[in-house]
Design a protein around this motif. Structure first.
Motif, PDB file in Angstrom:
ATOM      1  N   LYS A 186       0.838  -1.198   0.000  1.00  0.00           N
ATOM      2  CA  LYS A 186       0.000   0.000   0.000  1.00  0.00           C
ATOM      3  C   LYS A 186       0.876   1.252   0.000  1.00  0.00           C
ATOM      4  O   LYS A 186       0.562   2.252  -0.667  1.00  0.00           O
ATOM      5  CB  LYS A 186      -0.917  -0.005   1.219  1.00  0.00           C
ATOM      6  CG  LYS A 186      -1.927   1.140   1.231  1.00  0.00           C
ATOM      7  CD  LYS A 186      -2.868   1.037   2.425  1.00  0.00           C
ATOM      8  CE  LYS A 186      -3.871   2.183   2.425  1.00  0.00           C
ATOM      9  NZ  LYS A 186      -4.786   2.099   3.602  1.00  0.00           N
ATOM     10  N   ASN A 239       0.970   4.195  -3.043  1.00  0.00           N
ATOM     11  CA  ASN A 239       0.641   5.601  -2.793  1.00  0.00           C
ATOM     12  C   ASN A 239       1.876   6.499  -2.680  1.00  0.00           C
ATOM     13  O   ASN A 239       1.774   7.645  -2.212  1.00  0.00           O
ATOM     14  CB  ASN A 239      -0.184   5.713  -1.497  1.00  0.00           C
ATOM     15  CG  ASN A 239      -1.509   4.989  -1.602  1.00  0.00           C
ATOM     16  OD1 ASN A 239      -2.163   5.024  -2.642  1.00  0.00           O
ATOM     17  ND2 ASN A 239      -1.903   4.323  -0.523  1.00  0.00           N
ATOM     18  N   HIS A 262       1.795  10.025  -4.051  1.00  0.00           N
ATOM     19  CA  HIS A 262       0.629  10.816  -3.654  1.00  0.00           C
ATOM     20  C   HIS A 262       0.749  11.381  -2.240  1.00  0.00           C
ATOM     21  O   HIS A 262      -0.213  11.959  -1.735  1.00  0.00           O
ATOM     22  CB  HIS A 262      -0.644   9.967  -3.749  1.00  0.00           C
ATOM     23  CG  HIS A 262      -0.907   9.433  -5.124  1.00  0.00           C
ATOM     24  ND1 HIS A 262      -1.281  10.228  -6.185  1.00  0.00           N
ATOM     25  CD2 HIS A 262      -0.813   8.175  -5.616  1.00  0.00           C
ATOM     26  CE1 HIS A 262      -1.447   9.485  -7.274  1.00  0.00           C
ATOM     27  NE2 HIS A 262      -1.151   8.236  -6.955  1.00  0.00           N
TER      28      HIS A 262
END
Length: 276
Positions: free
Chosen positions: A121, A125, A128
């Motif tokens: 995860k 990401n 971002h």
């Protein structure tokens, strides 16, 4: 060839086991040190570390040439004995450091399950969030730096036929310069922030390999030695800023609950970048 692979295996295991304690130790330091004093603290701490590195480098530079001279007289395996002595001293030093590390106060910590972020995860990401972009940047930067870094020692020892003593002088110049610059960079981090120092140092670091290229065109051995000494002084100063600012930013960009986990992700990805 068998000896080479054995050395690679031992060095890899040493690096692997040494990495296990990194995230935990850094997390403890992050809990113990006030946010507004981290730059100053790590600046002073790294100065002491670099001073000890310099002393160790000088000692190694004095021990190895002695056994090299014996080897040149026709006596085999004396250089190996020199390295064995250095490794034994390093073992004693590491063991002593572990005894002192046990005495560091470890604040009570209760992990929060809601802040758990899986590695995949985190990778998904990365582009971002602020911390992910920082990790990606540092990994790419270390990947680029590591392309030329392994060839520096080979260039000095093999291509330039530099002895261990002069090699130690060049290496010691970088360490001593880092020692001198740490306090300055630490104050700048507390005053202007980690990103400011990180930006300055990452702009200046690429000049180091460019300066090394110019050494090829210097024919006088003494001038080459002086030139490389100055180059390593500059390199030590800017790398001190980079290492100190990245360490400081790790604490600024992570909370107490996620610090161990995120520093572990950082170390793992940076290790892959250096390996590649």
């Amino acid at each position: 060839k068998e000896s080479m692979w054995l050395v690679l295996l031992i060095v890899t295991l040493e690096a692997t086991f040494g990495t296990f304690q990194g995230p935990i130790y850094n997390s403890i330091l992050g809990d113990l040190i006030d946010e507004d004093k981290r730059g100053e603290f790590f600046g002073r701490r790294n100065r002491i570390v670099n001073l000890m590195n310099f002393i160790a480098t000088v000692i190694a530079g004095l021990i190895l040439p002695f056994f090299t001279r014996l080897d040149n007289k026709g006596t085999e395996h004396y250089v190996f004995i020199g390295f064995a002595i250095l490794f034994f001293i390093a073992f004693i030093a590491r063991f002593s450091a572990a005894m002192y590390k046990k005495k560091i106060h470890d604040p009570e910590f209760k992990p929060s399950e809601k802040n758990k972020t899986s590695f995949f995860k985190f990778l998904k990401n990365m582009t971002h969030n602020n911390y992910g972009i920082f990790v990606l940047f540092v990994c790419l930067f270390k990947f680029a730096a590591s392309i030329s870094m392994p060839f520096f020692a080979l260039y000095l020892l093999k291509d330039m036929q530099m002895g261990y003593f002069y090699f130690t002088i060049i290496m010691g110049a970088s360490i001593l310069a880092s020692f001198a610059a740490m306090s300055f960079w630490g104050k700048q981090i507390d005053k202007r922030g980690s990103k400011f120092v990180l930006t300055i140092s990452t702009i200046l670091i690429p000049l180091s390999p460019l300066l090394l290229i110019m050494a090829i065109y210097i024919k006088n051995p003494l001038l080459v030695l002086i030139y490389l000494f100055v180059e390593e002084v500059l390199s030590g100063i800017v790398w001190a800023g980079f290492n100190l600012s990245t360490s400081s930013f790790l604490f600024d960009a992570t909370s107490k609950d996620e610090r161990i986990q995120y520093i572990a992700y950082y170390n793992f990805l940076a290790g892959i970048a250096i390996f590649l």
